[in-house]
Design a protein around this motif. Sequence first.
Motif, PDB file in Angstrom:
ATOM      1  N   ALA A  21       0.827  -1.212   0.000  1.00 62.80           N
ATOM      2  CA  ALA A  21       0.000   0.000   0.000  1.00 62.80           C
ATOM      3  C   ALA A  21       0.859   1.259   0.000  1.00 62.80           C
ATOM      4  N   GLY A  25       2.957   6.448  -4.540  1.00 63.80           N
ATOM      5  CA  GLY A  25       1.706   7.207  -4.472  1.00 63.80           C
ATOM      6  C   GLY A  25       1.623   8.076  -3.226  1.00 63.80           C
ATOM      7  N   TYR A 101       5.651   1.598 -13.176  1.00 66.20           N
ATOM      8  CA  TYR A 101       6.093   1.821 -11.788  1.00 66.20           C
ATOM      9  C   TYR A 101       7.588   1.482 -11.665  1.00 66.20           C
ATOM     10  N   PHE A 231      -5.639   3.541  -5.499  1.00 64.03           N
ATOM     11  CA  PHE A 231      -4.245   3.342  -5.858  1.00 64.03           C
ATOM     12  C   PHE A 231      -3.409   3.132  -4.613  1.00 64.03           C
ATOM     13  N   VAL A 239      -4.121  -7.672  -6.062  1.00 59.19           N
ATOM     14  CA  VAL A 239      -2.909  -7.924  -5.276  1.00 59.19           C
ATOM     15  C   VAL A 239      -3.273  -8.305  -3.838  1.00 59.19           C
TER      16      VAL A 239
END
Length: 487
Positions: A21, A25, A101, A231, A239
């Motif tokens: 997580a 971002g 990414y 996101f 995932v």
Amino acid sequence: MADRARWASRTIFIFAAIGSAVGLGNVWRFPYLTHKFGGGAFLIPYILALFIIGIPLLILEFAIGQKMQKGAVESFRAINKKLSGVGIAAIFASFIVVIYYAVVLAWSLLFFLKSFNPRLPWAGNSKSYFFTDVLGLTESVNILGGIQWPVLTALLAVWIAIYFIVWKGVKSVGKVVVITMPLPVILLFILLIRGITLPGSLEGIIAYLNPDFSALLSLELWMAATSQIFFSLSVGFGVMIAYASYNKKKDRAVGNAYITSISDAAIGLLAGFVVFSIIGYMAFANNVPIEDAITSGPGLAFVVFPEALSLMPFAWFFAALFFLMLLTLGIDSAFSLIEGVNAVIADRQKNPNSKKIALLTCSTAFVLGIIFTTGAGLYILDIVDHFVTNYVIILVGLFTSIAVGWVYGAEKMRLFLNSSGGAKVGKWWNVSIKYIIPLALIILLINQLITDIANPYEGYPAWALSIGWAVVIIPILASLAVSFRKK
Ligand code: PFF
């Protein structure tokens, strides 16, 4: 059939989930969005979206993975054969995101290596250093330019690292997250202390959080908050389903979801303090208004920040620290994306060979990533990112909530969750999954579609935007093909 691989402990699972997580971002998207959409007022939709949409969906993904004990595609198939396409769309999203990414991680690696220099190479002109020297950015997306070999080499290094992290599945991943989850958080704290002790930092923090409540009226803000939540929590990618499938059925999914999502939000907030205190310092040092100093995305991490760092005492040290932080922050997000795809492939095999699967996915993603190392790479990255994050994962979230809320049964899943120890989930969750999330996501999707049709994204030419539409349409067609295939 061999027994399913397991995380070594609950803590390792939580580390892995937080590691996924918390990523790029949190550092480059969250602080900027907060500033752009009304400062402190952005926290209102963000926190609402977190509790109304993000947390229920994360609980849901953990529940699906634990209940079905499979990756995304087989998990949805277990609910209903016609739903397996939802899993397909999810892993398409993961695979597309990880391709670019990893490129951002490659830039971070280059900057990290270049930091060990008494005079930082970008000092004085960080803009031209990043856009011209590193990216070889062309004038527009119409000119592809050449491959930037240092970027490509760094990309290869990133992929080799990812391969050796995922090659033994959760066994090897579990060993790595013990470092890659906490390390960047420690580094962020060090940077925070450095940031807030610099002159001008307070002005930066005010620019970050000063609330403008009128911003709350725009639908765009709510879409931004929602897509950021997706996101950031890694929801809608399959995932978290894959990661939770390596837990035992009776493990505590609800508590895990709360810990993961609240840590993620807290680290985003923390990153905002770091970013804005240092930008405040830069505005002070250059004697410019803070507004002129702020940009988003790559510009923030690779132009504004490097410049601010170069103005500090012991610049090379803090630059190295910052880029090491970015690398370790992002790497566990990147390998979680690959692991989500690998889990789906492994589910289809009798005796899956995780090394072969990893080799296939990592090398394919590397080769496809070459397009992002060209002079037009940044434009293409920007387009692909916009379309995947605003459509594909939101659609996956929508169908996930419909799949469990209406087909499997929200109440049945809630009872499953509550049959294990630890935190329980109330009836509110059923309402959220069945009504609120689908409704909110449909409204936001329609609004996004109208916006993108009326105003072509960032004014890119139609042919380039068609790449963006393709990354939306291809996963949709692939999911329909899988869901409705005969037999
Ligand atoms: N959550 C990561 C970030 O905020 O940077 C990105 C990400 C990782 C998205 C893993 C999706 C995912 F499955």
